[in-house]
Design a protein around this motif. Structure first.
Motif, mmCIF file in Angstrom:
data_model
loop_
_atom_site.group_PDB
_atom_site.id
_atom_site.type_symbol
_atom_site.label_atom_id
_atom_site.label_comp_id
_atom_site.label_asym_id
_atom_site.label_seq_id
_atom_site.Cartn_x
_atom_site.Cartn_y
_atom_site.Cartn_z
ATOM 1 N N THR A 98 0.861 -1.175 0.000
ATOM 2 C CA THR A 98 0.000 0.000 0.000
ATOM 3 C C THR A 98 0.902 1.231 0.000
ATOM 4 O O THR A 98 2.092 1.144 0.354
ATOM 5 N N PRO A 99 0.390 2.381 -0.392
ATOM 6 C CA PRO A 99 1.236 3.593 -0.369
ATOM 7 C C PRO A 99 1.872 3.847 1.000
ATOM 8 O O PRO A 99 3.032 4.253 1.080
ATOM 9 N N ARG A 100 1.143 3.609 2.082
ATOM 10 C CA ARG A 100 1.703 3.834 3.421
ATOM 11 C C ARG A 100 2.802 2.817 3.731
ATOM 12 O O ARG A 100 3.855 3.159 4.274
ATOM 13 N N GLN A 101 2.574 1.550 3.367
ATOM 14 C CA GLN A 101 3.603 0.527 3.578
ATOM 15 C C GLN A 101 4.873 0.857 2.787
ATOM 16 O O GLN A 101 5.993 0.668 3.273
ATOM 17 N N ALA A 102 4.714 1.330 1.577
ATOM 18 C CA ALA A 102 5.864 1.694 0.746
ATOM 19 C C ALA A 102 6.628 2.857 1.361
ATOM 20 O O ALA A 102 7.868 2.895 1.327
ATOM 21 N N GLU A 103 5.905 3.792 1.933
ATOM 22 C CA GLU A 103 6.539 4.941 2.590
ATOM 23 C C GLU A 103 7.400 4.491 3.767
ATOM 24 O O GLU A 103 8.535 4.954 3.948
#
Length: 666
Positions: free
Chosen positions: A578-583
């Motif tokens: 997810t975008p948050r996990q990637a961040e």
């Protein structure tokens, strides 16, 4: 015609001979060592006889043991395959004395042409162009150095009775000539029981092109066109094709005529191969004659439609060739990739172990395409350290070279092998290499294109996006499956988001997925969208997809947060987050690998032959430290930098596994 045929060999060539014999209605007998008790060729044959322990010199090349099997079986003929006893004149002589037919050439032809020194002298006498060199016997390393200086560096040091890259070294200096002479001599003695060595000029930028000949006992001899065998590593062929993309009809005819003349000069019968070195101006030089069936014979069969094994058997039974030179066709193009149990990421060093997964592409033959896989292994079988590391010979055929290469790409993509190191990634990389695609390769191809060793393939931007789109769509399918397994209620797909970040090959690709019953549309930042269609299901080891309207085949494994995906020579760890996990993942520190700079690790399973240093010795960069033998090849391990030996953990006769510590440095 014979009723019973014994195959004095193992592996894929034994299986290959059994197939033709069975089609001809001939009963087959396999021989096997203790290590090969459960091998595929043993399973395929009508009868199997044990002939001794695992080492080849106590089984497959022990003439008395093989002859006992011939007597016990009542076989009327013996096919030697290639390697082992195939070019040992004492073997057909023993068969003749026992009244058993040898499916190969007469003893006098083997003696004349199987010995490289004698064959070169005969070729020169027959007016065949030969490579400059010294054809006499060489007593020791110092004489080898003297001769090498006279011929002029670089030189090729070769075993007189050699073949398959065994007992062969290239020397560019006095030091390499001394070292190469001894290693070649040792390998020749171990592989062929004959340690005679000769030296010839090494032709730079050469192409290795060979002519297939076939002769009967009634004076008829033809050539079945040529094979290009220039893609080699450690002087052993890896990829072959027929015809050659380099030859013109005039050069082909001239080489064929010389090959036939040479065969007739020695009263040759059966299948044989005359090998040539060809320079950039299409000047060709006789290299050697192999008085046996070649490993790469399937590509000749695919373009001519002639079963060479069948013709060998018929010639041995006294039959005439059923065709003349004008009847030999050259239809389409064929490519052969040799699949080896060796690790291309470790300089192609041998690998052993169990084949936990072995799923070759389906064999087929149509008027427009063909896939053929000659193999001697099966899923669950063992790859032994005692024999050649070949797993299979994958061949494709098509009307044109371009189409044959594309067929090979697809076949390699769909070939599943797990459990051992193998060279599939390298073979795939070659098929996409611009020089190979253009047909502009020499025997130095691997050394020139991967001078620091093969490290895999970095996919271009367009292919990275296709793999990223596939991974995103596959991850979505996996997530839907996971929510169902977890027992969540309601509309399962509402739990699976549409926005993801796909990370592979050091790149992040933010994507948005829009799914429908027929597939998914994956949209990248910037607006580019790729359509993904596939019937892949979670857990599937092979994914066949259509991405952006073109096929994409991926070998798939599961890793935390994504997949391990392999395609076209690339081995990728693909994370879908997810975008948050990637961040958050971007903030994680990478694990540092352990420091092994003070250790000499064994790069492959093998046997320590010699240790050149002692504890306390100071060594210089490039200095030999020890020699390890694996799969009949000697490998000299050298110091990567100057240092002092602190401790030696292994000695001559010790069997080592990959990464065992041989010695330590201060």
């Amino acid at each position: 015609m014979f009723d019973k045929l014994l195959i004095a060999n193992r592996g894929e060539i034994a299986c290959r001979v059994i197939k033709t014999a069975r089609r001809m209605g001939i009963e087959t007998v396999a021989v096997h060592s203790d290590a090969d008790r459960g091998a595929l060729h043993v399973r395929m044959a009508d009868e199997a006889i044990a002939i001794g322990p695992a080492p080849a010199n106590q089984s497959y090349i022990a003439i008395d043991r093989v002859m006992q099997a011939v007597r016990d079986s009542g076989a009327q003929a013996v096919h030697p395959g290639y390697g082992f006893l195939s070019e040992n004149p004492r073997f057909p002589q023993a068969l003749a004395e026992a009244g058993v037919a040898f499916v190969g050439p007469p003893v006098r032809a083997i003696e004349a042409m199987g010995d490289k020194i004698t064959s070169k002298k005969l070729a020169a006498e027959a007016g065949v162009s030969t490579v400059p060199g010294y054809m006499g016997l060489i007593a020791d390393a110092e004489e080898a150095v003297k001769i090498a200086r006279e011929v002029g560096y670089p030189v090729m040091i070769k075993a007189s009775a050699g073949g398959g890259g065994k007992g062969m070294r290239i020397a560019w200096s006095d030091a390499e000539a001394r070292e190469g002479f001894q290693s070649s001599k040792n390998e020749a003695a171990a592989s062929f029981g004959d340690d005679r060595i000769f030296i010839e000029k090494f032709v730079t930028q050469p192409r290795h092109i060979e002519i297939q000949v076939l002769a009967d006992g009634h004076g008829n001899c033809v050539y079945l066109h040529e094979r290009e065998c220039s893609i080699q590593r450690r002087n052993q062929k890896v990829i072959e094709e027929a015809p050659s993309p380099f030859l013109d009809p005039g050069t082909r005819a001239a080489m064929g005529a010389q090959a036939v003349a040479l065969a007739q000069a020695v009263g040759y019968q059966s299948a044989g191969t005359v090998e040539f070195i060809v320079d950039g101006d299409k000047n060709f030089y006789f290299l050697e004659m192999n008085t046996r069936l070649q490993v790469e014979h399937p590509v000749t069969e695919l373009i001519t439609g002639i079963d060479l094994v069948e013709q060998m058997i018929r010639v041995a039974a006294g039959e005439r060739l059923p065709f003349g030179q004008d009847d030999i066709r050259m239809d389409g193009w064929a490519i052969e990739s040799r699949l080896y149990a060796e690790d291309p990421y470790r300089n192609f060093l041998p690998s052993i172990g169990r084949l936990t997964r072995y799923r070759p592409p389906a064999e087929e033959a149509t008027p427009t395409r063909a896939v053929r896989n000659d193999t001697g292994v099966f899923e669950g079988g063992e790859i032994s350290m005692y024999y050649d590391p070949m797993i299979a010979k994958l061949c494709t055929w098509a009307p044109s070279r371009e189409d044959a290469v594309e067929e090979m790409r697809q076949a390699l993509d769909g070939f599943e092998i797990e459990g051992i190191g193998h060279n599939l990634p390298f073979l795939s990389a070659v098929m996409d290499h611009p020089k190979f695609v253009a047909g502009r390769m020499t025997t130095a191809f691997i050394a020139e294109e991967w001078p620091e060793g093969f490290a895999g393939v970095d996919l271009p931007e367009s292919e990275l996006r296709r793999v990223a789109a596939a991974a995103a769509a596959m991850h979505r399918v996996s997530e839907i499956r996971r929510t169902r397994v977890s027992g969540r209620m309601g509309n399962h797909e509402r739990h699976v988001g549409a926005e993801w970040v796909v990370t592979l090959q050091g790149r992040d690709f933010p994507v948005t997925i829009a799914a429908d019953p027929a597939g998914a549309t994956v949209r990248f930042e910037g607006g580019r969208a790729l359509r993904v269609e596939s019937d892949w299901r979670p857990g599937g080891a092979l994914a066949r997809l259509m991405v952006d309207g073109r096929p994409l085949v991926l070998k798939v494994g599961k890793v935390s947060g994504g997949f391990r995906m392999r395609t076209r020579g690339a081995d990728l760890k693909v994370h879908v987050r997810t975008p948050r996990q990637a961040e958050l993942a971007a903030l994680m520190l990478e694990k540092t690998p352990p420091d092994t700079s003070r250790l000499l690790l064994c790069p492959m399973p093998g046997l320590v032959v010699k240790v050149d240093v002692e504890a306390g010795d100071e060594v210089q960069e490039g200095q030999p430290l020890c020699t390890v033998e694996a799969m009949k090849m000697e490998n000299i391990l050298r110091a990567e930098r100057a240092g002092t030996v602190a401790r030696i953990n292994a000695g001559p006769g010790d069997s080592l596994a990959v990464d065992d510590v041989i010695m330590e440095f201060e």
